[in-house]
Design a protein around this motif. Structure first.
Motif, PDB file in Angstrom:
ATOM      1  N   ASN A  13       0.869  -1.172   0.000  1.00  0.00           N
ATOM      2  CA  ASN A  13       0.000   0.000   0.000  1.00  0.00           C
ATOM      3  C   ASN A  13       0.902   1.216   0.000  1.00  0.00           C
ATOM      4  OD1 ASN A  13      -2.475  -1.261  -0.021  1.00  0.00           O
ATOM      5  ND2 ASN A  13      -2.512  -1.480   2.192  1.00  0.00           N
ATOM      6  N   TYR A  14       0.520   2.229  -0.761  1.00  0.00           N
ATOM      7  CA  TYR A  14       1.398   3.385  -0.900  1.00  0.00           C
ATOM      8  C   TYR A  14       0.608   4.686  -1.022  1.00  0.00           C
ATOM      9  CZ  TYR A  14       0.186   3.341  -5.840  1.00  0.00           C
ATOM     10  OH  TYR A  14      -0.505   3.383  -7.024  1.00  0.00           O
ATOM     11  N   ASN A  15       1.362   5.795  -0.976  1.00  0.00           N
ATOM     12  CA  ASN A  15       0.825   7.135  -1.164  1.00  0.00           C
ATOM     13  C   ASN A  15       1.753   7.886  -2.112  1.00  0.00           C
ATOM     14  OD1 ASN A  15       1.222  10.167  -0.170  1.00  0.00           O
ATOM     15  ND2 ASN A  15      -0.907   9.602   0.177  1.00  0.00           N
ATOM     16  N   LEU A  16       1.178   8.552  -3.095  1.00  0.00           N
ATOM     17  CA  LEU A  16       1.932   9.440  -3.975  1.00  0.00           C
ATOM     18  C   LEU A  16       1.547  10.878  -3.672  1.00  0.00           C
ATOM     19  CD1 LEU A  16       1.776   7.759  -7.507  1.00  0.00           C
ATOM     20  CD2 LEU A  16       3.761   7.979  -6.011  1.00  0.00           C
ATOM     21  N   PRO A  67       3.999  12.815  -9.700  1.00  0.00           N
ATOM     22  CA  PRO A  67       4.661  11.849  -8.822  1.00  0.00           C
ATOM     23  C   PRO A  67       4.598  10.437  -9.396  1.00  0.00           C
ATOM     24  CG  PRO A  67       2.549  12.485  -7.913  1.00  0.00           C
ATOM     25  CD  PRO A  67       2.771  13.342  -9.108  1.00  0.00           C
ATOM     26  N   GLU A  68       5.699   9.717  -9.253  1.00  0.00           N
ATOM     27  CA  GLU A  68       5.774   8.342  -9.743  1.00  0.00           C
ATOM     28  C   GLU A  68       6.827   7.585  -8.949  1.00  0.00           C
ATOM     29  OE1 GLU A  68       6.790   8.538 -13.892  1.00  0.00           O
ATOM     30  OE2 GLU A  68       8.425   9.916 -13.529  1.00  0.00           O
ATOM     31  N   GLY A  69       6.732   6.259  -8.981  1.00  0.00           N
ATOM     32  CA  GLY A  69       7.697   5.454  -8.247  1.00  0.00           C
ATOM     33  C   GLY A  69       7.720   4.014  -8.699  1.00  0.00           C
ATOM     34  N   TYR A  70       8.782   3.321  -8.314  1.00  0.00           N
ATOM     35  CA  TYR A  70       8.960   1.895  -8.589  1.00  0.00           C
ATOM     36  C   TYR A  70       9.024   1.127  -7.272  1.00  0.00           C
ATOM     37  CZ  TYR A  70      10.206   2.598 -13.499  1.00  0.00           C
ATOM     38  OH  TYR A  70      10.189   2.914 -14.831  1.00  0.00           O
ATOM     39  N   LEU A  71       8.376  -0.011  -7.253  1.00  0.00           N
ATOM     40  CA  LEU A  71       8.496  -0.989  -6.182  1.00  0.00           C
ATOM     41  C   LEU A  71       9.132  -2.205  -6.830  1.00  0.00           C
ATOM     42  CD1 LEU A  71       7.721  -1.715  -3.220  1.00  0.00           C
ATOM     43  CD2 LEU A  71       5.656  -2.745  -4.182  1.00  0.00           C
ATOM     44  N   ALA A  72      10.301  -2.620  -6.348  1.00  0.00           N
ATOM     45  CA  ALA A  72      11.062  -3.662  -7.034  1.00  0.00           C
ATOM     46  C   ALA A  72      11.401  -4.820  -6.112  1.00  0.00           C
ATOM     47  CB  ALA A  72      12.348  -3.081  -7.598  1.00  0.00           C
ATOM     48  N   SER A 100      10.827  11.787 -10.585  1.00  0.00           N
ATOM     49  CA  SER A 100      10.241  13.072 -10.989  1.00  0.00           C
ATOM     50  C   SER A 100      10.094  14.075  -9.860  1.00  0.00           C
ATOM     51  CB  SER A 100       8.876  12.863 -11.644  1.00  0.00           C
ATOM     52  OG  SER A 100       8.994  12.043 -12.769  1.00  0.00           O
ATOM     53  N   GLY A 101      10.810  13.922  -8.778  1.00  0.00           N
ATOM     54  CA  GLY A 101      10.744  14.904  -7.703  1.00  0.00           C
ATOM     55  C   GLY A 101       9.554  14.769  -6.776  1.00  0.00           C
ATOM     56  N   GLY A 102       8.695  13.802  -7.010  1.00  0.00           N
ATOM     57  CA  GLY A 102       7.558  13.577  -6.121  1.00  0.00           C
ATOM     58  C   GLY A 102       7.955  12.762  -4.912  1.00  0.00           C
ATOM     59  N   ARG A 103       6.975  12.474  -4.071  1.00  0.00           N
ATOM     60  CA  ARG A 103       7.208  11.662  -2.880  1.00  0.00           C
ATOM     61  C   ARG A 103       6.456  10.346  -3.041  1.00  0.00           C
ATOM     62  NH1 ARG A 103       4.015  13.297   2.160  1.00  0.00           N
ATOM     63  NH2 ARG A 103       2.551  11.933   1.135  1.00  0.00           N
ATOM     64  N   PHE A 104       7.117   9.248  -2.717  1.00  0.00           N
ATOM     65  CA  PHE A 104       6.544   7.908  -2.780  1.00  0.00           C
ATOM     66  C   PHE A 104       6.650   7.340  -1.375  1.00  0.00           C
ATOM     67  CE2 PHE A 104       7.165   3.456  -4.844  1.00  0.00           C
ATOM     68  CZ  PHE A 104       5.813   3.185  -4.767  1.00  0.00           C
ATOM     69  N   ARG A 105       5.522   7.124  -0.736  1.00  0.00           N
ATOM     70  CA  ARG A 105       5.492   6.622   0.635  1.00  0.00           C
ATOM     71  C   ARG A 105       4.893   5.221   0.644  1.00  0.00           C
ATOM     72  NH1 ARG A 105       2.883  10.467   4.672  1.00  0.00           N
ATOM     73  NH2 ARG A 105       5.030  11.183   4.794  1.00  0.00           N
ATOM     74  N   ILE A 106       5.584   4.293   1.295  1.00  0.00           N
ATOM     75  CA  ILE A 106       5.080   2.933   1.466  1.00  0.00           C
ATOM     76  C   ILE A 106       4.455   2.842   2.847  1.00  0.00           C
ATOM     77  CG2 ILE A 106       5.680   0.484   1.610  1.00  0.00           C
ATOM     78  CD1 ILE A 106       5.950   1.610  -1.219  1.00  0.00           C
ATOM     79  N   SER A 165      -0.416  19.892  -4.055  1.00  0.00           N
ATOM     80  CA  SER A 165      -1.245  19.669  -2.866  1.00  0.00           C
ATOM     81  C   SER A 165      -2.103  18.409  -2.998  1.00  0.00           C
ATOM     82  CB  SER A 165      -2.141  20.878  -2.603  1.00  0.00           C
ATOM     83  OG  SER A 165      -3.086  21.020  -3.651  1.00  0.00           O
ATOM     84  N   LYS A 166      -2.080  17.767  -4.159  1.00  0.00           N
ATOM     85  CA  LYS A 166      -2.865  16.544  -4.344  1.00  0.00           C
ATOM     86  C   LYS A 166      -2.025  15.324  -4.008  1.00  0.00           C
ATOM     87  CE  LYS A 166      -6.061  18.182  -7.840  1.00  0.00           C
ATOM     88  NZ  LYS A 166      -6.555  17.977  -9.206  1.00  0.00           N
ATOM     89  N   GLN A 167      -2.710  14.283  -3.541  1.00  0.00           N
ATOM     90  CA  GLN A 167      -2.064  13.013  -3.272  1.00  0.00           C
ATOM     91  C   GLN A 167      -3.101  11.920  -3.351  1.00  0.00           C
ATOM     92  OE1 GLN A 167      -0.693  12.515   0.844  1.00  0.00           O
ATOM     93  NE2 GLN A 167      -1.685  14.458   1.325  1.00  0.00           N
ATOM     94  N   HIS A 168      -2.653  10.695  -3.448  1.00  0.00           N
ATOM     95  CA  HIS A 168      -3.593   9.580  -3.424  1.00  0.00           C
ATOM     96  C   HIS A 168      -2.936   8.337  -2.834  1.00  0.00           C
ATOM     97  CE1 HIS A 168      -1.887   7.884  -7.235  1.00  0.00           C
ATOM     98  NE2 HIS A 168      -2.339   6.770  -6.724  1.00  0.00           N
ATOM     99  N   ASP A 169      -3.785   7.487  -2.285  1.00  0.00           N
ATOM    100  CA  ASP A 169      -3.370   6.197  -1.738  1.00  0.00           C
ATOM    101  C   ASP A 169      -3.880   5.103  -2.663  1.00  0.00           C
ATOM    102  OD1 ASP A 169      -2.152   6.871   0.873  1.00  0.00           O
ATOM    103  OD2 ASP A 169      -4.137   7.683   1.296  1.00  0.00           O
ATOM    104  N   SER A 170      -3.083   4.051  -2.792  1.00  0.00           N
ATOM    105  CA  SER A 170      -3.499   2.929  -3.616  1.00  0.00           C
ATOM    106  C   SER A 170      -2.694   1.690  -3.218  1.00  0.00           C
ATOM    107  CB  SER A 170      -3.286   3.246  -5.105  1.00  0.00           C
ATOM    108  OG  SER A 170      -3.936   2.288  -5.912  1.00  0.00           O
ATOM    109  N   GLY A 171      -2.821   0.626  -3.986  1.00  0.00           N
ATOM    110  CA  GLY A 171      -2.099  -0.612  -3.726  1.00  0.00           C
ATOM    111  C   GLY A 171      -1.381  -1.092  -4.969  1.00  0.00           C
ATOM    112  N   LEU A 172      -0.356  -1.897  -4.758  1.00  0.00           N
ATOM    113  CA  LEU A 172       0.446  -2.429  -5.847  1.00  0.00           C
ATOM    114  C   LEU A 172       0.855  -3.851  -5.484  1.00  0.00           C
ATOM    115  CD1 LEU A 172       1.861  -1.554  -8.517  1.00  0.00           C
ATOM    116  CD2 LEU A 172       3.779  -0.817  -7.131  1.00  0.00           C
TER     117      LEU A 172
END
Length: 158
Positions: A68-71, A80-85, A138-144, A107-114
């Motif tokens: 589960n993550y937040n961008l 915002p983008e990220g890799y889970l490897a 891309s300079g965004g934040r990727f939170r697990i 100011s936008k963000q979202h939670d989702s699953g991968l």
């Protein structure tokens, strides 16, 4: 029935024929800590390590990752983008999942699953080490989110 060159297994007397069934030899699970982990770096950071020792050289290892993550835009105009490897002990990338969002408002963000899966035949009875890693782009934040992010390995006996 033949669909696109693949033959479906036959059902005979309540059981499938044409499928080689293996048994689960062991299941090992590792959870990601007890707090969320955040990255703004384009370099992989390890979340958790999992070790499994196959009982036979003919075994196959099935690895399943639930995350589960937040961008978040992180005060930039980048999307915002990220890799889970999934990586091995030498940091080789075995497989990965990618996520991004098309919003550019910081100011936008979202939670989702991968979820990612990996099937491997190590042909060894030596300990196998797998690492779950992640990185932001891309300079965004990727939170697990630590709940319920986990990695599970199952040994499938031949």
């Amino acid at each position: 029935e033949n669909l696109g060159g693949s033959t479906l297994p036959a059902l005979a007397g309540g059981s499938l024929t044409g499928i080689s069934a293996g048994k689960i030899g062991q299941v090992v699970t590792a959870n990601v800590g007890n707090s969320d982990i955040t990255s703004t770096s384009a370099t992989y950071a390890d979340l958790v390590t999992l070790n499994i020792t196959p009982s036979a050289t003919s075994s196959t290892i099935l690895i399943y990752v639930l995350a589960n993550y937040n961008l978040f835009g992180n005060n930039t105009t980048a999307e915002p983008e990220g890799y889970l490897a999934l990586r091995d002990s030498s940091n080789n990338e075995l497989t990965r999942g990618f996520t991004y969002d098309s919003f550019t408002n910081s100011s936008k963000q979202h939670d989702s699953g991968l979820n990612i899966h990996y099937l491997f035949s190590p042909n060894s009875t030596s300990q196998q080490t797998y690492k779950l890693s992640f990185k932001a782009l891309s300079g965004g934040r990727f939170r697990i989110h630590y709940r319920p992010t986990r990695i599970t390995a199952m040994e499938i006996l031949a």
